[in-house]
Design an enzyme around this catalytic site. Structure first.
Site, PDB file in Angstrom:
ATOM      1  N   ASP A  17      64.760  31.458  -9.633  1.00 36.16           N
ATOM      2  CA  ASP A  17      63.692  30.637  -9.063  1.00 36.16           C
ATOM      3  C   ASP A  17      64.277  29.582  -8.114  1.00 36.16           C
ATOM      4  O   ASP A  17      65.047  28.726  -8.539  1.00 36.16           O
ATOM      5  CB  ASP A  17      62.920  29.944 -10.191  1.00 36.16           C
ATOM      6  CG  ASP A  17      61.635  29.299  -9.724  1.00 36.16           C
ATOM      7  OD1 ASP A  17      61.483  29.054  -8.513  1.00 36.16           O
ATOM      8  OD2 ASP A  17      60.773  29.022 -10.583  1.00 36.16           O
ATOM      9  N   HIS A  60      60.079  32.696  -9.089  1.00 36.15           N
ATOM     10  CA  HIS A  60      58.995  31.788  -9.453  1.00 36.15           C
ATOM     11  C   HIS A  60      57.781  32.592  -9.924  1.00 36.15           C
ATOM     12  O   HIS A  60      56.763  32.692  -9.249  1.00 36.15           O
ATOM     13  CB  HIS A  60      58.631  30.924  -8.241  1.00 36.15           C
ATOM     14  CG  HIS A  60      57.875  29.682  -8.599  1.00 36.15           C
ATOM     15  ND1 HIS A  60      58.391  28.687  -9.394  1.00 36.15           N
ATOM     16  CD2 HIS A  60      56.622  29.275  -8.274  1.00 36.15           C
ATOM     17  CE1 HIS A  60      57.509  27.722  -9.535  1.00 36.15           C
ATOM     18  NE2 HIS A  60      56.422  28.057  -8.874  1.00 36.15           N
ATOM     19  N   SER A  86      54.206  27.071 -13.128  1.00 36.54           N
ATOM     20  CA  SER A  86      54.633  26.128 -12.091  1.00 36.54           C
ATOM     21  C   SER A  86      54.107  24.736 -12.426  1.00 36.54           C
ATOM     22  O   SER A  86      54.435  24.212 -13.487  1.00 36.54           O
ATOM     23  CB  SER A  86      54.163  26.617 -10.720  1.00 36.54           C
ATOM     24  OG  SER A  86      54.775  25.891  -9.687  1.00 36.54           O
TER      25      SER A  86
END
Length: 637
Positions: free
Chosen positions: A553, A585, A466
């Site tokens: 995602d 994600h 991320s």
């Protein structure tokens, strides 16, 4: 002799048992355990755990979060499809039977808001069915599934309800980055601002909960101070009283009285987690638990009469263990070990260290060294950047650290500016510093490791998930000769497209994002976003890069990976790209986590020279992995 290789499956496969939760009446225990290789909920009488039975039948992503309703029969959990984060809320009876979907709506994100002792047969849900941007509150009858609208959301970030599910307060994020707590009129059709946190304080101040009488609000409050304190506000008079503060860090988790909901203890965490009692009724319990050799601990669940606690504990060299703590007898017994296969494994100790950034900030870091480091020679190193960036790294068992150290690398994690828990000045120091001073902090930590003779400057990798994936892309393009290679998982490459494609239900947080990154509504903001996007510096990349992405995602869209890959290919720069069609994600399915770590481990070994467990063909085929680009760079079976 080097430590034996710890199998990847022991580190990243399913836990054996995890997340023990006590029923409110204290009679049953529920936990997560693999069934047919997928995490499901198991239930047993507390005094006969050997009689456990599985009560869910998930065969896809596994159950990752659940809780008991106050009826002590119903178990509530959430599940999405392929990582799209459009969660449905399910309920299943602890005696068995099919799970029922309380929110059977397509393309809708539902969440469990809270349960209540006053409404034992119901659960409060937040659902964005009416308007994808904002979640309305609904009360669900657990037995029938009937939904009753409690409060329509006119554009708020959330609500604070009482035990009867009546919203007493609302939270609104404003366009200037400030946050307000609002009070309703008698019919809850109009809301009036009551407490305001400035943009400077909004990242470290928040409403926590009401007391049982709904006459007092408890807050984390950084107004007038740097570290967030614990405070109480009288709803009638508005009088604010300080309960606790620390000069070490923000107030963290709060333990409350089961009857009044008044805070009775709190935690603070700088380098290590500390619990502080506010009330003599729990001081003996905290002293007792602190005195046991169980590592850092927290309360996972409690019986309604507060006689029994489930305590979850872990240390740097011991994965999570769930204990049953009987308060009156002061006894502690092990219920479950999450990863018993790691008992006796050559896990390495983690060392906290605080270093100075170039502009004087304290950066709390965590270092795990391989056995080879005992020879006092510099070792290859992996810099692991946490996500968020509004989160933090902590001391304790860290599977990534143990994996890397076991393979022969120093593992270094850095709480760079914008990390949370260290006060508002530290959080706000990250505003408009994505890809600049936040990256400088990482460089300062790497320089420290080199100066200390810890890291071999020619064999350093940068990796993360991320925001950490973004940081890896920045590190490789901004400092093209610093790192030997990089790994970016679900990392944004273009901040303009990142902000343009955030999930609709993040709308109430848009101001906080633009405050930190830059405002795409202004030319100045757009210029800043372009400047800090590694996509536009792709031609500077000079070292091997591995990108991994979940196709579904909703936060960092697949396009973030694909546009970076396309830009590198256009410049004839090699890149390896892994795509997981059934993930979002990150990696929820253990088969996917194992295949990713198998590929990444061999990628690191190739470019840093560490050890690697051989990649087995079945390890890849059991997952949904698609190698979209750069298969020749990976040399896999």
């Amino acid at each position: 002799m080097l430590d034996q290789l710890i199998p990847r499956a022991h580190l990243f496969g399913n836990p054996t048992k995890a997340s023990a939760r006590l029923s409110p009446d204290g009679r049953r225990l529920a936990w997560l355990q693999p069934d047919a290789g997928v995490l499901n909920i198991f239930v047993a009488p507390l005094d006969r755990l050997e009689d456990a039975r599985v009560v869910t039948n998930d065969r896809k992503r596994g159950v990752r979060f659940f809780l008991w309703a106050y009826d002590s029969r119903s178990l509530l959990y959430m599940q999405d499809e392929g990582g799209d984060e459009n969660f449905h809320v399910y309920v299943v009876d602890c005696e068995g039977g099919a799970a029922r979907d309380l929110t059977p709506f397509e393309g809708v994100a539902a969440h469990i808001h809270r349960t209540s002792r006053k409404l034992r047969d119901r659960v409060l849900l937040s659902i964005n069915r009416r308007d994808k941007r904002f979640h309305d509150l609904h009360s669900a009858d657990i037995a029938t599934g009937e939904l009753t609208l409690v409060q329509e959301n006119p554009g708020f970030a959330g609500f604070i309800p009482d035990d009867h599910f009546i919203p007493r307060l609302a939270i609104r994020n404003n366009k200037d980055g400030s946050r307000e707590i609002l009070r309703p009129d008698a019919g809850r059709s109009a809301w009036t601002p009551w407490i305001r946190f400035s943009a400077e304080d909004s990242g470290t101040s928040s409403a926590l909960h009401l007391d049982v009488a709904a006459k007092t609000l408890f807050l984390r409050d950084s107004r007038g101070r740097d570290k967030a304190a614990l405070a109480r506000v009288d709803l009638s008079s508005g009088e604010t009283k300080l309960i606790a503060e620390s000069d070490k860090a923000d107030i963290g988790h709060v333990i409350t009285d089961r009857d009044t909901y008044d805070p009775v203890a709190y935690s603070v965490e700088r380098e290590r987690l500390e619990h502080v009692a506010l009330d003599d009724r729990v001081k003996a319990d905290i002293d007792f638990l602190n005195g046991r050799d169980i590592g850092d601990w927290g309360i996972a669940s409690r019986a309604e009469d507060d006689s029994l606690w489930i305590v979850s504990a872990q240390s740097d060299t011991r994965p999570h263990v769930d204990y049953l703590y009987e308060r009156r007898a002061k006894t502690l017994r092990i219920l479950h070990q999450a990863r018993p296969q790691l008992v006796g494994a050559p896990l390495r100790p983690m060392r906290p260290v605080t270093i100075k950034s170039r502009d004087g900030l304290d950066l709390v870091c965590y270092l795990t060294s391989p056995q080879a480091a005992e020879a006092k020679a510099p070792q290859p190193m992996a810099l692991i950047v946490h996500g968020g960036p509004w989160g933090r790294d902590s001391f304790g068992y860290n599977a990534t650290h143990q994996w890397l150290a076991n393979r022969g690398y120093v593992a270094l994690s850095v709480n760079f500016r914008a990390s949370t828990g260290f006060g508002k000045a530290f959080v706000n120091a990250g505003d408009h510093e994505w890809g600049r001073r936040m990256d400088d902090d990482l460089n300062d930590a790497v320089d420290w490791a080199i100066r200390q003779g810890i890291a071999d400057m020619s064999r350093i990798a940068i990796m993360g998930v991320s925001y950490g994936g973004y940081a890896a892309l920045v590190g490789l393009t901004r400092n093209p000769q610093r790192y030997a290679c990089g790994v970016a998982v679900v990392g944004p490459s273009n901040l303009e497209t990142l902000l343009a494609t955030i999930p609709p239900y993040w709308e109430s947080s848009r101001a906080q994002l633009t405050k930190a990154l830059g405002d795409p509504a202004t030319e100045e903001g757009r210029a800043l976003l372009r400047e800090r996007s590694p996509l536009h510096a792709a031609d500077r990349l000079a070292k091997p890069l591995l990108i991994a992405q979940g196709a579904n995602d909703p936060r960092v869209k697949k396009a973030e990976a694909e546009q970076m890959v396309a830009a590198l290919e256009a410049k004839k720069i090699p890149v390896a790209y892994l795509l997981y069609p059934d993930e979002g994600h990150g990696f929820a399915r253990p088969e996917n986590a194992l295949s990713y770590h198998a590929v990444a481990e061999n990628f690191l070994a190739r470019h840093l020279g560490g050890r690697a467990e051989p990649v087995r063909a079945e390890e890849l085929s059991a997952s949904s992995l698609k190698i979209e680009k750069g298969a020749s760079e990976l040399a896999l079976p």
